[in-house]
Design a protein around this motif. Structure first.
Motif, PDB file in Angstrom:
ATOM      1  N   PRO A   1      -9.767   7.384  -2.972  1.00 33.84           N
ATOM      2  CA  PRO A   1     -10.229   6.779  -1.713  1.00 33.84           C
ATOM      3  C   PRO A   1     -10.281   5.250  -1.736  1.00 33.84           C
ATOM      4  CG  PRO A   1     -12.080   7.750  -2.897  1.00 33.84           C
ATOM      5  CD  PRO A   1     -10.829   8.134  -3.644  1.00 33.84           C
ATOM      6  N   LEU A   2     -10.498   4.660  -2.908  1.00 37.79           N
ATOM      7  CA  LEU A   2     -10.679   3.212  -2.966  1.00 37.79           C
ATOM      8  C   LEU A   2      -9.378   2.417  -3.086  1.00 37.79           C
ATOM      9  CD1 LEU A   2     -13.798   3.010  -5.313  1.00 37.79           C
ATOM     10  CD2 LEU A   2     -13.737   2.895  -2.817  1.00 37.79           C
ATOM     11  N   LEU A   3      -8.393   2.950  -3.794  1.00 34.37           N
ATOM     12  CA  LEU A   3      -7.175   2.190  -4.062  1.00 34.37           C
ATOM     13  C   LEU A   3      -5.902   2.863  -3.541  1.00 34.37           C
ATOM     14  CD1 LEU A   3      -7.987   1.103  -7.729  1.00 34.37           C
ATOM     15  CD2 LEU A   3      -8.215  -0.270  -5.657  1.00 34.37           C
ATOM     16  N   LEU A   4      -5.783   4.159  -3.743  1.00 32.30           N
ATOM     17  CA  LEU A   4      -4.541   4.831  -3.376  1.00 32.30           C
ATOM     18  C   LEU A   4      -4.402   5.049  -1.872  1.00 32.30           C
ATOM     19  CD1 LEU A   4      -4.356   7.401  -6.299  1.00 32.30           C
ATOM     20  CD2 LEU A   4      -2.957   5.359  -5.985  1.00 32.30           C
ATOM     21  N   SER A   5      -5.439   5.532  -1.250  1.00 28.73           N
ATOM     22  CA  SER A   5      -5.378   5.798   0.195  1.00 28.73           C
ATOM     23  C   SER A   5      -5.072   4.542   1.009  1.00 28.73           C
ATOM     24  CB  SER A   5      -6.680   6.451   0.661  1.00 28.73           C
ATOM     25  OG  SER A   5      -6.602   6.765   2.025  1.00 28.73           O
TER      26      SER A   5
ATOM     27  N   LYS B   1      -1.500   4.655   3.231  1.00 28.11           N
ATOM     28  CA  LYS B   1      -1.525   4.752   4.698  1.00 28.11           C
ATOM     29  C   LYS B   1      -0.465   3.882   5.373  1.00 28.11           C
ATOM     30  CE  LYS B   1      -6.236   6.368   5.270  1.00 28.11           C
ATOM     31  NZ  LYS B   1      -7.600   6.056   5.709  1.00 28.11           N
ATOM     32  N   PRO B   2      -0.286   2.623   4.964  1.00 30.15           N
ATOM     33  CA  PRO B   2       0.780   1.832   5.596  1.00 30.15           C
ATOM     34  C   PRO B   2       2.177   2.416   5.359  1.00 30.15           C
ATOM     35  CG  PRO B   2      -0.698   0.404   4.364  1.00 30.15           C
ATOM     36  CD  PRO B   2      -1.069   1.821   4.041  1.00 30.15           C
ATOM     37  N   ILE B   3       2.388   3.036   4.201  1.00 28.96           N
ATOM     38  CA  ILE B   3       3.685   3.662   3.912  1.00 28.96           C
ATOM     39  C   ILE B   3       3.894   4.845   4.849  1.00 28.96           C
ATOM     40  CG2 ILE B   3       5.011   4.960   2.195  1.00 28.96           C
ATOM     41  CD1 ILE B   3       3.748   3.144   0.059  1.00 28.96           C
TER      42      ILE B   3
ATOM     43  N   LYS C   1       2.595   5.313   7.770  1.00 25.68           N
ATOM     44  CA  LYS C   1       2.817   4.790   9.117  1.00 25.68           C
ATOM     45  C   LYS C   1       4.240   4.248   9.250  1.00 25.68           C
ATOM     46  CE  LYS C   1       1.079   1.512  12.489  1.00 25.68           C
ATOM     47  NZ  LYS C   1       0.520   0.208  12.673  1.00 25.68           N
ATOM     48  N   LEU C   2       4.686   3.504   8.257  1.00 23.63           N
ATOM     49  CA  LEU C   2       6.028   2.927   8.274  1.00 23.63           C
ATOM     50  C   LEU C   2       7.095   4.018   8.339  1.00 23.63           C
ATOM     51  CD1 LEU C   2       7.504   0.132   7.970  1.00 23.63           C
ATOM     52  CD2 LEU C   2       7.669   0.688   5.541  1.00 23.63           C
ATOM     53  N   LEU C   3       6.931   5.065   7.536  1.00 25.31           N
ATOM     54  CA  LEU C   3       7.908   6.151   7.527  1.00 25.31           C
ATOM     55  C   LEU C   3       7.891   6.947   8.822  1.00 25.31           C
ATOM     56  CD1 LEU C   3       7.587   7.455   3.862  1.00 25.31           C
ATOM     57  CD2 LEU C   3       9.293   5.905   4.826  1.00 25.31           C
ATOM     58  N   LYS C   4       6.728   7.063   9.435  1.00 29.56           N
ATOM     59  CA  LYS C   4       6.611   7.786  10.695  1.00 29.56           C
ATOM     60  C   LYS C   4       7.293   7.020  11.835  1.00 29.56           C
ATOM     61  CE  LYS C   4       3.205   9.891  13.742  1.00 29.56           C
ATOM     62  NZ  LYS C   4       1.781  10.069  14.019  1.00 29.56           N
ATOM     63  N   GLU C   5       7.150   5.708  11.819  1.00 33.56           N
ATOM     64  CA  GLU C   5       7.665   4.886  12.916  1.00 33.56           C
ATOM     65  C   GLU C   5       9.128   4.471  12.726  1.00 33.56           C
ATOM     66  OE1 GLU C   5       4.906   1.636  13.063  1.00 33.56           O
ATOM     67  OE2 GLU C   5       3.332   2.864  13.987  1.00 33.56           O
TER      68      GLU C   5
ATOM     69  N   TYR D   1       9.172  -1.370   3.110  1.00 32.92           N
ATOM     70  CA  TYR D   1       8.784  -0.256   2.254  1.00 32.92           C
ATOM     71  C   TYR D   1       8.691  -0.647   0.777  1.00 32.92           C
ATOM     72  CZ  TYR D   1       9.066   3.882  -0.609  1.00 32.92           C
ATOM     73  OH  TYR D   1       8.826   4.816  -1.586  1.00 32.92           O
ATOM     74  N   GLY D   2       9.651  -1.411   0.289  1.00 31.56           N
ATOM     75  CA  GLY D   2       9.700  -1.751  -1.137  1.00 31.56           C
ATOM     76  C   GLY D   2       8.438  -2.436  -1.625  1.00 31.56           C
ATOM     77  N   ALA D   3       7.961  -3.403  -0.867  1.00 28.37           N
ATOM     78  CA  ALA D   3       6.744  -4.128  -1.274  1.00 28.37           C
ATOM     79  C   ALA D   3       5.523  -3.216  -1.229  1.00 28.37           C
ATOM     80  CB  ALA D   3       6.535  -5.336  -0.372  1.00 28.37           C
ATOM     81  N   LEU D   4       5.451  -2.376  -0.201  1.00 32.40           N
ATOM     82  CA  LEU D   4       4.315  -1.455  -0.089  1.00 32.40           C
ATOM     83  C   LEU D   4       4.333  -0.425  -1.224  1.00 32.40           C
ATOM     84  CD1 LEU D   4       4.356  -0.794   3.777  1.00 32.40           C
ATOM     85  CD2 LEU D   4       2.691  -2.158   2.509  1.00 32.40           C
ATOM     86  N   ALA D   5       5.510   0.110  -1.504  1.00 31.63           N
ATOM     87  CA  ALA D   5       5.633   1.107  -2.563  1.00 31.63           C
ATOM     88  C   ALA D   5       5.306   0.497  -3.920  1.00 31.63           C
ATOM     89  CB  ALA D   5       7.041   1.691  -2.569  1.00 31.63           C
ATOM     90  N   LYS D   6       5.713  -0.741  -4.137  1.00 28.65           N
ATOM     91  CA  LYS D   6       5.431  -1.416  -5.411  1.00 28.65           C
ATOM     92  C   LYS D   6       3.929  -1.501  -5.662  1.00 28.65           C
ATOM     93  CE  LYS D   6       6.607  -5.599  -7.948  1.00 28.65           C
ATOM     94  NZ  LYS D   6       7.338  -6.860  -7.948  1.00 28.65           N
ATOM     95  N   LYS D   7       3.163  -1.831  -4.619  1.00 27.48           N
ATOM     96  CA  LYS D   7       1.704  -1.917  -4.753  1.00 27.48           C
ATOM     97  C   LYS D   7       1.098  -0.544  -5.039  1.00 27.48           C
ATOM     98  CE  LYS D   7       1.277  -5.882  -1.671  1.00 27.48           C
ATOM     99  NZ  LYS D   7       0.828  -6.355  -0.362  1.00 27.48           N
TER     100      LYS D   7
END
Length: 150
Positions: A94-98, A102-104, A106-110, A120-126
């Motif tokens: 809940p503190l770090l992974l969620s 969530k932005p990933i 949302k990005l994949l849905k839209e 996506y690359g920057a979000l996935a890296k984090k």
């Protein structure tokens, strides 16, 4: 077979069931070459996550029950350290992974088309950095359970 031995069996089986798929979650999505594959990879990843949740829950319950039966475990450094590290890893969800997943989602849905979105690359890296840290914690816990160094 005593009740304690049954708990040990459940504990080991739960580690395989829960942690095994958890170590593969990054790999599942890292080889996608287009948006359709990436979405499908995340769907598979979500199914794997169910196994990690069930296995993790059984690990915690069986580990605590073993400690309740053999209370001297709570005086063993490896046991207490493993328990604390497990709770830390549990808090990662809940503190770090969620917040990083969530932005990933949302990005994949839209996203439209077949190209993987630029962001996506920057979000996935984090996200993957935190997951790797969690995997390291789990490897330390496994080592502590096997070696019982202190």
């Amino acid at each position: 077979m005593s009740f304690y031995e049954v708990l040990v069996f459940i504990h080991i089986f739960s580690a395989i069931l829960g942690m095994g798929p958890g170590f593969m979650m990054i790999l599942v999505v890292s080889k996608s070459s287009n948006l359709t594959e990436l979405r499908h990879s995340y769907a598979i990843r979500n199914r794997l996550h169910i196994f990690t949740m069930i296995g993790g829950t059984l690990l915690l319950i069986s580990g605590l029950l073993m400690g309740a039966i053999h209370t001297n475990l709570f005086q063993q450094g490896w046991y207490v350290t493993s328990l604390v590290l497990f709770l830390v890893a549990l808090a990662f969800g809940p503190l770090l992974l969620s917040p990083r997943s969530k932005p990933i989602k949302k990005l994949l849905k839209e996203a439209r088309g077949e190209d993987i979105p630029v962001g996506y690359g920057a979000l996935a890296k984090k996200l993957f950095f935190v997951e790797r840290m969690e995997n390291i914690i789990f490897l330390v816990i496994i080592a502590l359970m096997i070696l019982k160094p202190f």
